[in-house]
Write a protein that holds these residues in place. Structure first.
Motif, PDB file in Angstrom:
ATOM      1  N   PHE A  93      49.713  49.213  33.878  1.00 25.56           N
ATOM      2  CA  PHE A  93      49.197  50.577  33.755  1.00 25.56           C
ATOM      3  C   PHE A  93      49.063  50.966  32.282  1.00 25.56           C
ATOM      4  N   LEU A  94      50.075  50.588  31.470  1.00 23.09           N
ATOM      5  CA  LEU A  94      50.021  50.911  30.044  1.00 23.09           C
ATOM      6  C   LEU A  94      48.812  50.255  29.376  1.00 23.09           C
ATOM      7  N   GLN A  95      48.519  49.006  29.818  1.00 27.12           N
ATOM      8  CA  GLN A  95      47.364  48.315  29.260  1.00 27.12           C
ATOM      9  C   GLN A  95      46.084  49.085  29.602  1.00 27.12           C
ATOM     10  N   HIS A  96      45.956  49.508  30.860  1.00 26.75           N
ATOM     11  CA  HIS A  96      44.785  50.295  31.258  1.00 26.75           C
ATOM     12  C   HIS A  96      44.712  51.589  30.444  1.00 26.75           C
ATOM     13  N   LEU A  97      45.876  52.187  30.212  1.00 26.87           N
ATOM     14  CA  LEU A  97      45.925  53.443  29.469  1.00 26.87           C
ATOM     15  C   LEU A  97      45.423  53.228  28.040  1.00 26.87           C
ATOM     16  N   ALA A  98      45.902  52.156  27.411  1.00 27.91           N
ATOM     17  CA  ALA A  98      45.479  51.842  26.042  1.00 27.91           C
ATOM     18  C   ALA A  98      43.972  51.622  26.002  1.00 27.91           C
ATOM     19  N   ASN A  99      43.453  50.866  26.982  1.00 27.58           N
ATOM     20  CA  ASN A  99      42.012  50.617  27.050  1.00 27.58           C
ATOM     21  C   ASN A  99      41.237  51.928  27.162  1.00 27.58           C
ATOM     22  N   GLY A 100      41.748  52.811  28.022  1.00 23.68           N
ATOM     23  CA  GLY A 100      41.059  54.076  28.274  1.00 23.68           C
ATOM     24  C   GLY A 100      41.066  54.982  27.055  1.00 23.68           C
ATOM     25  N   ILE A 101      42.185  55.048  26.366  1.00 26.34           N
ATOM     26  CA  ILE A 101      42.276  55.909  25.181  1.00 26.34           C
ATOM     27  C   ILE A 101      41.327  55.419  24.098  1.00 26.34           C
ATOM     28  N   SER A 102      41.264  54.100  23.948  1.00 18.81           N
ATOM     29  CA  SER A 102      40.385  53.524  22.932  1.00 18.81           C
ATOM     30  C   SER A 102      38.922  53.881  23.200  1.00 18.81           C
ATOM     31  N   LEU A 103      38.498  53.724  24.461  1.00 21.12           N
ATOM     32  CA  LEU A 103      37.111  54.059  24.808  1.00 21.12           C
ATOM     33  C   LEU A 103      36.887  55.562  24.679  1.00 21.12           C
ATOM     34  N   GLY A 104      37.866  56.327  25.126  1.00 22.17           N
ATOM     35  CA  GLY A 104      37.747  57.779  25.111  1.00 22.17           C
ATOM     36  C   GLY A 104      37.611  58.336  23.704  1.00 22.17           C
ATOM     37  N   SER A 105      38.348  57.767  22.742  1.00 17.91           N
ATOM     38  CA  SER A 105      38.244  58.327  21.398  1.00 17.91           C
ATOM     39  C   SER A 105      36.883  58.027  20.780  1.00 17.91           C
ATOM     40  N   LEU A 106      36.248  56.935  21.206  1.00 23.53           N
ATOM     41  CA  LEU A 106      34.883  56.677  20.731  1.00 23.53           C
ATOM     42  C   LEU A 106      33.926  57.748  21.254  1.00 23.53           C
ATOM     43  N   TYR A 107      34.036  58.031  22.553  1.00 24.23           N
ATOM     44  CA  TYR A 107      33.193  59.087  23.133  1.00 24.23           C
ATOM     45  C   TYR A 107      33.443  60.405  22.407  1.00 24.23           C
ATOM     46  N   ALA A 108      34.729  60.676  22.119  1.00 21.60           N
ATOM     47  CA  ALA A 108      35.085  61.938  21.480  1.00 21.60           C
ATOM     48  C   ALA A 108      34.408  62.071  20.126  1.00 21.60           C
ATOM     49  N   LEU A 109      34.464  60.996  19.349  1.00 21.77           N
ATOM     50  CA  LEU A 109      33.899  61.022  18.005  1.00 21.77           C
ATOM     51  C   LEU A 109      32.397  61.330  18.043  1.00 21.77           C
TER      52      LEU A 109
END
Lengths: 378, 298
Positions: B7-23
């Motif tokens: 789950f933590l791995q999925h979370l890390a993946n999601g945060i990484s993608l999400g911060s790109l969208y955010a930027l």
């Protein structure tokens, strides 16, 4: 003097007649639809390089000039259908070559069938491209063979007991090849549960971490991931980042310089099947092709250029033997092709219009494609 | 791999993608906040930023870290140019006209990209320092995955300082509140709008560099999907609201990863997921999660 003048006039007249005759002999138009932009652009460009090379070698048949008309299908199914319609209706081509990408070829299938324009695919490997279509032929092998070759390699060479499959669900090529690999792998291992995970993605996806994390959790011995070179390279990169260190296997689409440049160190050791390699010429025509390719482009040839070259040369050979450049005559000629010596091997087309040929297995070593072995068809 | 580290791995993946969208979403939201314009060419500005960086690193002798600063600045200038050519002459026209002009500018940039950069993908030169793997308790992370959210947060802090504490920032806020009154107060509208486009484009290019380092495949149409997704992120968060854009980006990135991770059968609907979210938000809370209900100016 009078006689001389008469002779001169006669010669002049003859020249005029032949000149006018040549002007009236319309060029034979052959259409090419290939992806020159979009996710399959590298494959289309490599194929067109081969076709153009072949045209430079032989641009005349039956005393008529041959013209090739290249249309970009933009790696898009709708654009592929538009491209062949344009070639048929506007450019009035007598035959068509294309396309890299099985889905793109299948999108054109119904149109060439209705218009009765013979079409020769260079590298679409999905069986459905030519099935039930009397006007579609191809100069490459098909995926039931390619999938079996890779399953054999996984089981016999790598000793794999389990495998995960990651497929691009928007590409008929990827889905088909994955299915044949899965069938063969289960058969060879004798274990119906030997495929531990089947994951999917779409063309254009850039992030595969979710699928790969799930795959990693299942601990497969090997991962089979046929797909576009770009997506596959990114996928393997992300797999290595996630700590997945098992071998990756794929199909012929991986043979593109972009697979190496985008994948970088991550794709080292990746193994895939393809149609031809400059390291193992199979016919005298291969040597000739490799030599002129080197002269024109200053590098070693790839499988797609070789298939493009063969498709063009095959059509011209058929036109010459039939003594006609009418679409129907070309179709009938193609249906009877037997033992045509091409750069990629001896081409004989079976009842579906498919070539039965050997497959080459390559591996990425030190940032280059290195030839491993050749697998003969059964 | 235990289910927690999975789950933590999925979370890390999601945060990484999400911060790109955010930027990328911040750029949309900034321009909208001031001009009430959806800058549909934003995704293509993003693409341009990545290509400029690519050429800067490979074809000049400038060190890569300097290119990472210069290329976004140049992209920012292109953003100013884009505004001057495609939007400024239409400022008095109905909003729909500028919107269509934005779509035209988007297609123009895409096709210029195909002509000048070629249809075949290029490999982004990722500096080695940004590209190695570290392992934390069974969770494998490439440092870039970690760097992306950090850069996003740093840029965000800088941006909010600029908007809340500087005079230009004050002018921007005034302009977004009431365009005409602000101009009467002696604010140089053209200058402020240019600065807004510069900053939006700069952030898009920064997002592009991060994107390229994570997904090193450059194509002329690479801006289309990230552009649309970030637009959705901006709307979900409340368009015009910068914090909202960031929240929207993270939600969308996490949502996408979790959809694929937990419901693998729905992988094919990954892009559709983003649009479904958009429709739901527009139906339920059109002003977005963090947007305040705007009263129409009279």
């Amino acid at each position: 003097m009078k006689r001389r003048l008469g002779l001169a006039l006669l010669v002049l007249a003859a020249v005029c007649v032949s000149w006018v005759g040549a002007a009236f002999a319309q060029p034979i138009k052959i259409g090419v639809f290939e992806p020159m932009t979009g996710p399959n652009a590298a494959g289309g460009e490599m194929t067109v390089e081969g076709i153009e090379l072949a045209w430079e070698v032989r641009s005349e048949v039956l005393g008529r000039e041959v013209q090739i008309i290249v249309v970009d299908n933009k790696s898009d199914k709708v654009e592929a259908a538009n491209a062949v319609s344009r070639l048929i209706e506007r450019d009035q081509v007598v035959a068509i070559i294309g396309s890299y990408g099985s889905s793109l070829s299948m999108a054109a299938g119904d149109i060439v069938k209705k218009a009765q324009i013979p079409t020769v695919g260079c590298s679409p490997t999905n069986p459905l491209v030519t099935l039930n279509n009397d006007y579609y032929f191809r100069v490459c092998f098909i995926d039931p063979f390619q999938g079996t070759v890779m399953a054999n390699y996984a089981v016999n060479e790598l000793g794999a007991k389990t495998a995960a499959v990651i497929q691009d669900v928007t590409q008929d090529y990827s889905v088909g090849l994955a299915k044949y690999f899965i069938d063969a792998f289960r058969r060879l291992t004798g274990n119906p549960n030997s495929i531990v995970e089947i994951s999917s993605y779409n063309t254009g996806d850039q992030d595969f971490t979710a699928q790969l994390t799930n795959v990693k959790n299942k601990n497969p011995d090997v991962i089979f991931a046929p797909g576009n070179y770009g997506e596959s390279a990114l996928l393997i990169r992300q797999a290595r980042d996630l700590g997945i260190d098992v071998p990756f296997l794929g199909g012929d689409t991986w043979e593109a310089p972009e697979f190496l440049s985008i994948g970088g160190e991550a794709v080292e050791g990746a193994v895939f099947s393809t149609h031809f390699t400059a390291e193992a010429p199979v016919t005298p025509e291969s040597d000739r092709f490799l030599e002129i390719y080197r002269q024109k482009y200053g590098k070693e040839a790839n499988a797609f250029a070789a298939l493009g070259y063969d498709a063009y040369m095959l059509i011209l050979d058929v036109i010459e033997k039939a003594g006609s450049a009418e679409p129907q005559a070309i179709r009938d000629g193609l249906a009877k092709v037997e033992g045509f010596v091409g750069a990629t091997g001896i081409i004989s087309l079976d009842e579906n219009g498919d070539a039965v040929k050997s497959a080459v297995i390559n591996r990425v070593d030190n940032g280059k494609f290195v030839y491993l072995t050749t697998v003969e068809p059964e | 791999m235990g289910s927690i580290s999975l789950f933590l791995q999925h979370l890390a993946n999601g945060i990484s993608l999400g911060s790109l969208y955010a930027l990328i979403a911040i750029g949309y939201t900034m321009v909208y906040g001031i001009l009430r314009l959806i800058n549909f060419a934003h995704g293509d500005i993003f693409m341009l930023g990545v290509y400029l960086t690519y050429f800067g690193v490979l074809y000049t002798s400038i060190p890569w870290w300097l290119v990472f600063a210069i290329a976004p600045a140049v992209t920012g200038l292109v953003g100013i140019l884009l505004e001057a050519v495609a939007y400024k002459p239409l400022r008095e026209s109905p909003r729909i006209t500028i919107l269509i002009s934005a779509i035209g500018a988007s297609f123009l940039l895409q096709n210029l990209g195909i002509v000048f950069f070629g249809g075949r993908p290029r490999a982004f030169p990722v500096p080695r320092i940004l590209n190695h793997v570290v392992k934390v308790r069974g969770v494998s992370i490439n440092v870039i995955t970690f760097i992306i959210p950090v850069v996003t947060i740093l840029l965000l802090i800088g941006l909010s300082y600029f908007i809340t504490k500087t005079k230009t920032g004050l002018a921007m806020r005034a302009l977004s509140r009431d365009y005409e009154t602000a101009s009467l107060m002696g604010i140089d509208i053209n200058r402020i709008i240019s600065i807004t486009f510069f900053m939006g484009s700069f952030l898009a290019a920064m997002g592009g560099i991060m994107w390229g380092a994570r997904y090193p495949q450059l194509m002329p149409l690479m801006g289309v999907m990230p552009g649309l997704k970030s637009f959705i992120a901006a709307v979900v968060g409340g368009i015009g609201n910068i914090a909202g854009a960031v929240v929207g980006g993270f939600l969308l990135g996490l949502g996408e990863i979790m959809l694929v991770a937990l419901l693998p059968r729905l992988t094919g609907y990954r892009d559709a997921f983003a649009f479904v979210v958009l429709i739901i938000i527009l139906l339920v809370k059109p002003s977005g999660l963090m947007g305040s209900g705007q009263t129409e100016k009279v």
